[in-house]
Structure formats: C-alpha cells, structure tokens
Design a protein around this motif. Sequence first.
Motif, PDB file in Angstrom:
ATOM      1  N   ARG A  77      -9.316 -69.633  53.543  1.00 15.38           N
ATOM      2  CA  ARG A  77      -9.590 -68.493  52.670  1.00 15.38           C
ATOM      3  C   ARG A  77      -8.391 -68.198  51.780  1.00 15.38           C
TER       4      ARG A  77
ATOM      5  N   GLN B  56     -11.236 -70.031  39.221  1.00 18.77           N
ATOM      6  CA  GLN B  56     -11.412 -68.714  38.630  1.00 18.77           C
ATOM      7  C   GLN B  56     -10.082 -67.972  38.645  1.00 18.77           C
TER       8      GLN B  56
ATOM      9  N   PRO C 200     -15.757 -68.129  36.002  1.00 19.37           N
ATOM     10  CA  PRO C 200     -15.415 -69.416  36.624  1.00 19.37           C
ATOM     11  C   PRO C 200     -15.329 -70.533  35.583  1.00 19.37           C
TER      12      PRO C 200
ATOM     13  N   LEU D 227     -13.483 -71.915  43.864  1.00 16.99           N
ATOM     14  CA  LEU D 227     -14.822 -71.662  44.370  1.00 16.99           C
ATOM     15  C   LEU D 227     -15.613 -72.947  44.463  1.00 16.99           C
TER      16      LEU D 227
ATOM     17  N   GLY E 262     -19.499 -70.250  47.793  1.00 12.80           N
ATOM     18  CA  GLY E 262     -18.714 -69.879  48.958  1.00 12.80           C
ATOM     19  C   GLY E 262     -17.827 -68.694  48.618  1.00 12.80           C
ATOM     20  N   SER E 263     -17.071 -68.230  49.606  1.00 13.97           N
ATOM     21  CA  SER E 263     -16.192 -67.072  49.397  1.00 13.97           C
ATOM     22  C   SER E 263     -14.915 -67.432  48.660  1.00 13.97           C
TER      23      SER E 263
ATOM     24  N   ARG F 217      -8.237 -68.478  47.900  1.00 13.70           N
ATOM     25  CA  ARG F 217      -7.255 -67.885  46.980  1.00 13.70           C
ATOM     26  C   ARG F 217      -5.938 -68.612  47.150  1.00 13.70           C
TER      27      ARG F 217
ATOM     28  N   GLY G 234     -12.774 -60.708  46.390  1.00  6.15           N
ATOM     29  CA  GLY G 234     -12.594 -61.569  47.552  1.00  6.15           C
ATOM     30  C   GLY G 234     -13.808 -62.385  47.935  1.00  6.15           C
ATOM     31  N   GLU G 235     -14.842 -62.325  47.108  1.00  2.00           N
ATOM     32  CA  GLU G 235     -16.056 -63.081  47.412  1.00  2.00           C
ATOM     33  C   GLU G 235     -16.469 -63.925  46.212  1.00  2.00           C
ATOM     34  N   GLY G 236     -17.363 -64.881  46.459  1.00  2.00           N
ATOM     35  CA  GLY G 236     -17.916 -65.649  45.357  1.00  2.00           C
ATOM     36  C   GLY G 236     -19.039 -64.889  44.676  1.00  2.00           C
ATOM     37  N   PRO G 237     -19.407 -65.285  43.459  1.00  2.00           N
ATOM     38  CA  PRO G 237     -20.527 -64.629  42.769  1.00  2.00           C
ATOM     39  C   PRO G 237     -21.826 -64.804  43.542  1.00  2.00           C
TER      40      PRO G 237
ATOM     41  N   LEU H 127     -21.407 -61.280  35.922  1.00  2.00           N
ATOM     42  CA  LEU H 127     -21.280 -62.517  35.160  1.00  2.00           C
ATOM     43  C   LEU H 127     -22.650 -62.988  34.706  1.00  2.00           C
TER      44      LEU H 127
ATOM     45  N   TRP I 195     -20.661 -70.196  31.452  1.00  2.00           N
ATOM     46  CA  TRP I 195     -20.355 -68.886  32.013  1.00  2.00           C
ATOM     47  C   TRP I 195     -19.709 -67.954  30.991  1.00  2.00           C
ATOM     48  N   GLY I 196     -20.095 -66.685  31.064  1.00  2.00           N
ATOM     49  CA  GLY I 196     -19.376 -65.644  30.342  1.00  2.00           C
ATOM     50  C   GLY I 196     -18.133 -65.255  31.133  1.00  2.00           C
TER      51      GLY I 196
END
Lengths: 116, 111
Positions: free
Chosen positions: A9, A37, A43, A91, A108-109, A112, B40-43, B88, B101-102
């Motif tokens: 992560r 990203q 992204p 990502l 996925g999450s 970073r 902290g998460e994906g789209p 997005l 992607w924007g």
Amino acid sequence: EAGVAQSPRYKIIEKRQSVAFWCNPISGHATLYWYQQILGQGPKLLIQFQNNGVVDDSQLPKDRFSAERLKGVDSTLKIQPAKLEDSAVYLCASSLVTGGFNYGYTFGSGTRLTVV
Amino acid sequence: TQLLEQSPQFLSIQEGENLTVYCNSSSVFSSLQWYRQEPGEGPVLLVTVVTGGEVKKLKRLTFQFGDARKDSSLHITAAQPGDTGLYLCAGARDSNYQLIWGAGTKLIIKP
C-alpha cells in the motif's frame, strides 16, 4: 467478487533505488492496466495488457520502468532506478470487455510511492 | 493536450446545496464513464453513458451525456458530506478499450 488486489500500500525509497509493485486483477478480466496518478490529477496510463500481451506501452518510461504479466493473470511493475518525480500513486485496474464494449474499470487501492 | 476538460477543478459547498460539474471535449466518444475517488483509494465506477442525450440517475446524482457525445455533466442534488471526493470523467473512443481521462473535479461538502 474479490476486487483488484495491490501490494504494497505504501513504499518509501531513496532515489536511485529500485521498487516493485504487484497486482492481482479480478478473475476473468483479460485487460489489465497500470496507471500513475500524481496528487490532484487524473490517472495517466503507463501500460495496458490484454491477457499476457502488451497492447500499449507508449507512455511507459522504458529506460527505468518495466512491467510484465505472467500467464495473463498477476502483474508486476518495476522502477529501476527511481527518481524524485516518480513519487505518485500507482494504480492497477482490470476490465471486462465483451462484444467490443468496455464495462468499466475496477481499480485497486493503489500503492503510494514516495521517493526521497 | 488534455482531451477531456473538467470544470470546475475545485468546488467547496455547504451540505444541502446543489451542484453541477462538467466534462467537455472536442472529440466524440463511444461511451463516457464517471468515477469517484476517495483519498487513499482507487477510483470507483459510478455510471456509464452510451447514447447521445442519455440521462441516468443514481439516487441524488444525475448524469447526462451530450447529444453529440462530446460532453457530459454530473448534477448532485442536496449534497452530503459523503459525496466528498475527486470526480473523474473518462471517455472511450475506440476498440482498444482505453479510456481518456479528465483531470478531475475535487468536491468538498462541508457539514
């Protein structure tokens, strides 16, 4: 169904070191993508796989980035050597495409990465 | 060249207000998707619109695809703090299944 799994992560490395990210897509999703990203931006596609073949890697900095998708399932993305500007969230996404229609990506999450 | 322009880039409003965010392009898309991304998460995919003029509703969210399939809008009614996130839009143009992607609209809903 299980989502897209990514690890680690978080990762902090020094510049010029190497790092690897792992992704396990949703079962049955033939298409897999790696995105970069940067904070506050959308992204940016790095590489797209269809099964275990590369469809598009035109934006992958090939002098330092590499990716593979063994057996058309899991994938790894590697950076060697890392630069400060590689600090970002990486990502992984997979998608179900059938009949020429993309039913949307599952992400996925993310990992970073901080390069210091 | 940013093929999909999102506006505004940032929006901060009070809970209960209405808002609209836009996604514009000079290119025609075969379909357009909206995603929401939390820190902290994906789209996460919210909706896909395919037909020009199509309107889809998801509870308090209304998505519209322009007649010419070049633009889209997202309208939120009575915004709640849980709507906070990066919105997005992404357009599909051809059969290589890539999305354009924007840059996103960062939305903050204050209680």
